[in-house]
Write an enzyme that holds these catalytic residues in place. Structure first.
Site, PDB file in Angstrom:
ATOM      1  N   ALA A  77      -2.953  90.086  -1.498  1.00 25.14           N
ATOM      2  CA  ALA A  77      -2.957  89.729  -0.074  1.00 25.14           C
ATOM      3  C   ALA A  77      -2.665  88.249   0.082  1.00 25.14           C
ATOM      4  O   ALA A  77      -2.824  87.470  -0.854  1.00 25.14           O
ATOM      5  CB  ALA A  77      -4.324  90.040   0.551  1.00 25.14           C
ATOM      6  N   TYR A 143      -6.136  85.786   9.446  1.00 24.33           N
ATOM      7  CA  TYR A 143      -6.503  86.198   8.083  1.00 24.33           C
ATOM      8  C   TYR A 143      -7.760  87.068   8.120  1.00 24.33           C
ATOM      9  O   TYR A 143      -7.780  88.188   7.591  1.00 24.33           O
ATOM     10  CB  TYR A 143      -6.717  84.966   7.200  1.00 24.33           C
ATOM     11  CG  TYR A 143      -7.378  85.294   5.882  1.00 24.33           C
ATOM     12  CD1 TYR A 143      -6.765  86.145   4.981  1.00 24.33           C
ATOM     13  CD2 TYR A 143      -8.632  84.776   5.561  1.00 24.33           C
ATOM     14  CE1 TYR A 143      -7.383  86.474   3.778  1.00 24.33           C
ATOM     15  CE2 TYR A 143      -9.257  85.092   4.365  1.00 24.33           C
ATOM     16  CZ  TYR A 143      -8.629  85.946   3.482  1.00 24.33           C
ATOM     17  OH  TYR A 143      -9.249  86.278   2.308  1.00 24.33           O
TER      18      TYR A 143
END
Ligand code: UDP
Length: 342
Positions: A77, A143
């Site tokens: 990620a 995020y």
């Protein structure tokens, strides 16, 4: 018999520490990584590395179709709060959409257990400290939001398809494998401890302290720094708790269907200035630094309550002291001025 695990992002900072731990226990590990931030050299000899994008559905499907996966650990990620404020859609698409695609593929191929690298950033500017798992979710950045979206995808995968999942919310991962073989190597580096070490070693300009006017005792942000090897151990505990049938005694109101959600931190907060003092103690020289504006997206205080994982799984960080964490990071950084050198 060895169990078989797929680790996405296994060549990265935290993922590589888990891979090393699994290999040390004789498990069979396959790593899927696009090497955008990971390093081949971070993997032990003999680990199979598949270099592919998570977006490459044929590659992911092909790998999962091999079957016999005991679990998938999903680390791959984008991971920077600050960058996510500049590129929100990249974060939402890459993290949430590709992660959901991976979860769907796991379900299609009969994977029963899935462990997600999540983050304290799902809590944003939490009003409470320390933060327990059931504190209000309020991501302060794309995020944090992207990781929370994956937590929710796992909730539904559990409820509808019976996927057992572990949501591990890391607070601030720091330090390096005490053996000195693995460490933190980001390019560009954005994290406080490695930057402070490099500033102390004279390898970088003075460290910029992002925000000195927060409502904290010394005006700088407070974080809960947790050793990366302790995070790796927590993944093994999560795995044990996802054994089908192993979670029957859980209170269904407190955990998502068939899974665990754990906050991972040492329950102790340190301000940016305290971290600089710890680095100075370990390095034996001061950390040159200067005040700078706040970094957008940064919550003032993030400190974990780890009561749940302690109570449910007996997790006990082996390296809770900030100076010990910094010492391992310093040893790696000093010995590897160019990181993994790739
Ligand atoms: N920080 C800082 N200067 C830097 C890098 C980080 O003052 O050059 C601060 C940052 O604002 C935050 C803390 O250090 O309060 C930890 O930041 P890091 O990027 O290491 O981790 P994060 O908390 O974003 O996961």
């Amino acid at each position: 018999m060895a169990r078989r695990f797929l680790v996405t992002g296994g060549a990265g900072y935290i993922g590589s520490h888990l891979v090393a731990l699994l290999c040390a226990r004789g498990e069979d590990v396959v790593v899927l990584d696009n090497l955008s931030t990971g390093h081949r050299a971070a993997l032990p000899d003999g680990v199979r590395l598949v270099v592919a994008e998570l977006a490459d559905q044929a590659a992911v499907d092909g790998l999962l179709a091999e079957g016999n996966w005991d679990a998938v650990f999903h680390f791959a990620a984008l991971s920077e709060v600050g960058a996510s404020m500049r590129e929100p859609y990249r974060y939402l698409l890459d993290n949430a959409m590709l992660g959901t695609q991976l979860i769907a593929a796991c379900v299609r191929h009969g994977v029963r257990r899935f462990v997600l690298s999540s983050t304290a950033a799902v809590f944003g500017s939490a009003a409470v400290s320390p933060i327990a798992e059931d504190a209000p979710i309020d991501p302060g950045s794309p995020y944090g939001e992207s990781k929370h979206m994956l937590e929710r995808a796992l909730y539904w995968a559990g409820r509808i398809d019976g996927l057992h999942s572990g949501v591990l919310r890391y607070f601030n991962a720091a330090g390096a494998d005490p053996s000195g073989r693995l460490g933190e190597d980001h390019d560009p580096e954005t994290h406080l401890i490695p930057l402070a070490i490099d500033a102390a070693l004279g390898r970088r300009p003075p460290l910029l302290v992002f925000g000195t006017d927060y409502a904290t005792p010394d005006g700088t942000c407070i974080r809960d720094y947790v050793h990366v090897a302790d995070l790796a151990e927590a993944h093994l505990l999560a795995l044990d708790h996802l054994t089908p049938g192993g979670d029957q005694n859980r209170d269904p109101d407190r955990v998502h269907e068939g899974g665990v959600t754990w906050n991972l931190g040492t329950e102790t907060g340190h301000s940016v200035l305290e971290v600089l003092q710890a680095v100075a103690r370990v390095a034996g020289r001061p950390v040159p630094h200067e005040p700078a504006p706040r970094r957008p997206g940064d919550p003032p205080v993030l400190v974990a309550s780890a009561r749940r994982i302690r109570a449910e799984a007996g997790w006990q960080p082996r390296h809770p002291a900030l100076d010990d964490i910094v010492r391992t990071a310093f040893a790696w950084r000093e010995a590897h001025p160019n990181g993994y050198g790739d």
